[in-house]
Write a protein that holds these residues in place. Structure first.
Motif, PDB file in Angstrom:
ATOM      1  N   VAL A   1       0.868  -1.178   0.000  1.00 29.78           N
ATOM      2  CA  VAL A   1       0.000   0.000   0.000  1.00 29.78           C
ATOM      3  C   VAL A   1       0.903   1.224   0.000  1.00 29.78           C
ATOM      4  O   VAL A   1       1.764   1.363   0.873  1.00 29.78           O
TER       5      VAL A   1
ATOM      6  N   GLU B   1      -3.729   0.469  -3.280  1.00 27.71           N
ATOM      7  CA  GLU B   1      -3.525  -0.944  -2.983  1.00 27.71           C
ATOM      8  C   GLU B   1      -2.974  -1.667  -4.210  1.00 27.71           C
ATOM      9  O   GLU B   1      -3.642  -1.742  -5.242  1.00 27.71           O
TER      10      GLU B   1
ATOM     11  N   SER C   1      -7.733   2.261  -0.789  1.00 31.85           N
ATOM     12  CA  SER C   1      -8.322   1.949   0.509  1.00 31.85           C
ATOM     13  C   SER C   1      -9.351   3.029   0.852  1.00 31.85           C
ATOM     14  O   SER C   1      -9.141   4.215   0.590  1.00 31.85           O
TER      15      SER C   1
END
Length: 504
Positions: free
Chosen positions: A150, A164, A366
């Motif tokens: 990430v 991600e 995210s």
């Protein structure tokens, strides 16, 4: 497939090859693999759901990257230049993180409320670890669609997004652009990009896979960079534009011989054309590579090769010569489209928004989810153009477009002209609020050494080469342009400083 397979393949083929040089540390592929196994056990035993690293990288980047993968945990290197509150905000967005920090940053992270492990003591020293990985060691099953890394975007205009990247994204990029064990035995790459940048992650993975020796310069200094190229017989290197500018200045003032260097890649943001030409003149035997990519695309998606650079510089054909301002053609497995405001794909030579599709493209952020359209295309928000031969030209971010008197103006159009002025070292063009025109054009110029440009002469120079509506309303001068550590221009800083428009 897990990214750890890239290391396993390398270790099984040539375990005694020196893989990483970081300061006084030299580690073989087998030693990296063994330490990654040890690190994976410690990560798994911690019960953490995520691994965070705050530090300047070096050997710690590949070690934690592969250790996290082998433990089945996602890995996030953070910008060590951020203040404690900014770091804490990012860490709080990650699930159950185990924080690893270089000694200089441990104290700044104490108030996160979580345990912070000193990177210098997290993993055993080389002499305390077996020199081969244990093939029988139990490892978690990794789904290719599991998150491997990430990365937070730089957040130059908004709150940083958490991108991600899955194991499938990263392995698709590496295996699609690099041939396994293709490097010559003496090949070495000098890595000076920071560990939290996608180029740093991509360099660790792709060069381990290719079989090159990774030499890390954890804090960039142009003289030290030149020393390492000579002392370590570096054959390949990657830099961002601000680094390239300082390297060229150092070359101009001292020794120019870099006999081992074969290719020098640059990217991260736009490089002024005069700087590209000067680099080619100073290093005629070095092949330049312009690599364009995004965090969301697992690194490079288009490349302007050394052959492209030389052909463009030497060509009398304006179409070919223009390619020196392009980022090249897409790498294998990547598709590109340019779309207009209505979502229609435009013909070659027409600008619009760049869309990208391919296995290396991330599917989501995210807390946001997928931003791909129904056919799997990613909207970059970059204004771009493809020519008839498939060369890609980046014109800047759609958010940077200046709307003056109802006319859309791309800053890059003016910047490409202004940077060719002999008294201009670098330039940024921005739009600021204006009661008459909606937005006014402001050219922010860093003068060439010893030069004192006249604002009206600069305006006239632009007017002669572009339409009158493209002439800067104001010209201001600065000692330097605000930029991120990876060289991205911070236009918003200039807009906040110089807008709304006012009489000089």
């Amino acid at each position: 497939m897990s990214i750890s397979l890239l290391l396993e393949m390398s270790a099984s083929t040539d375990p005694d090859r020196v893989a990483v040089v970081s300061g006084d540390t030299r580690a073989t592929v087998a030693e990296i693999a063994a330490r990654a196994d040890e690190g994976a056990e410690q990560i798994a035993a911690s019960g953490a759901g995520h691994v965070v690293y705050v530090g300047t990288g070096g050997i710690m980047l590949p070690l934690l990257l592969f250790a996290s993968a082998r433990a089945g945990r996602a890995f996030t290197p953070l910008n060590y230049r951020l203040g404690p509150s900014a770091l804490r905000e990012l860490i709080e967005r990650l699930p159950d993180p185990l924080i690893v920090a270089d000694p200089d940053y441990v104290d700044a992270l104490r108030d996160t409320g979580r345990e912070v492990l000193d990177s210098s003591t997290l993993l055993p020293t080389l002499t305390q670890v077996a020199t081969t990985a244990d093939a029988d060691r139990a490892r978690p099953d990794i789904d290719p669609d599991d998150i491997a890394v990430v990365l937070f975007t730089s957040g130059t205009t908004s709150r940083p997004k958490a991108v991600e990247l899955t194991h499938a994204n990263l392995t698709s990029y590496v295996m699609g652009t690099v041939e396994f064990a293709s490097a010559d035995p003496d090949d070495a790459v000098l890595i000076a990009v920071p560990p939290y940048h996608i180029a740093g992650v991509g360099a660790a993975l792709s060069n381990i896979y290719a079989g090159r020796r990774l030499v890390y310069l954890r804090q960039f200094d142009p003289e030290r960079w030149l020393e390492l190229v000579r002392d370590e017989a570096i054959t390949n290197a990657t830099v961002v534009p601000t680094m390239l500018d300082r390297i060229v200045s150092a070359l101009e003032s001292g020794r120019r011989e870099l006999p081992s260097l074969r290719t020098l890649a640059y990217g991260g943001s736009k490089v002024p054309l005069p700087l590209v030409r000067k680099t080619m003149d100073l290093l005629p035997d070095v092949g330049l590579v312009n690599a364009y990519g995004l965090t969301e695309t697992s690194s490079t998606i288009a490349v302007l090769t050394p052959e492209d650079h030389r052909a463009a510089r030497d060509s009398a054909d304006s179409t070919v010569a223009r390619r020196l301002t392009s980022v090249g053609r897409p790498v294998p497995g990547v598709e590109l489209q340019i779309r207009d405001d209505d979502g229609n794909v435009v013909r070659p030579g027409v600008s619009g928004e760049l869309f990208i599709r391919g296995a290396q493209v991330s599917q989501k952020y995210s807390d946001v989810g997928s931003v791909l359209d129904t056919d799997g295309w990613f909207p970059t928000r970059d204004i771009a153009e493809l020519d008839a031969d498939g060369y890609l030209y980046i014109g800047g971010r759609s958010d940077d477009t200046i709307i003056r008197g109802g006319e859309n103006i791309a800053p890059a159009e003016l910047e490409d002209v202004l940077v060719e002025h002999p008294q201009v070292r670098s330039v940024a063009v921005i739009g600021v609020e204006d009661s008459e025109w909606g937005q006014a054009i402001v050219a922010v110029i860093v003068p060439a050494a010893g030069a004192t440009p006249d604002p009206e002469e600069i305006r006239g120079y632009t007017r002669e080469r572009l339409r009158g509506s493209r002439t800067p309303d104001r010209v201001v001068f600065r000692d330097e342009l605000p930029a991120t550590p990876t060289g991205k221009l911070l236009r918003r800083v200039l807009v906040e400083e110089l807008g709304p428009a006012r009489a000089e």
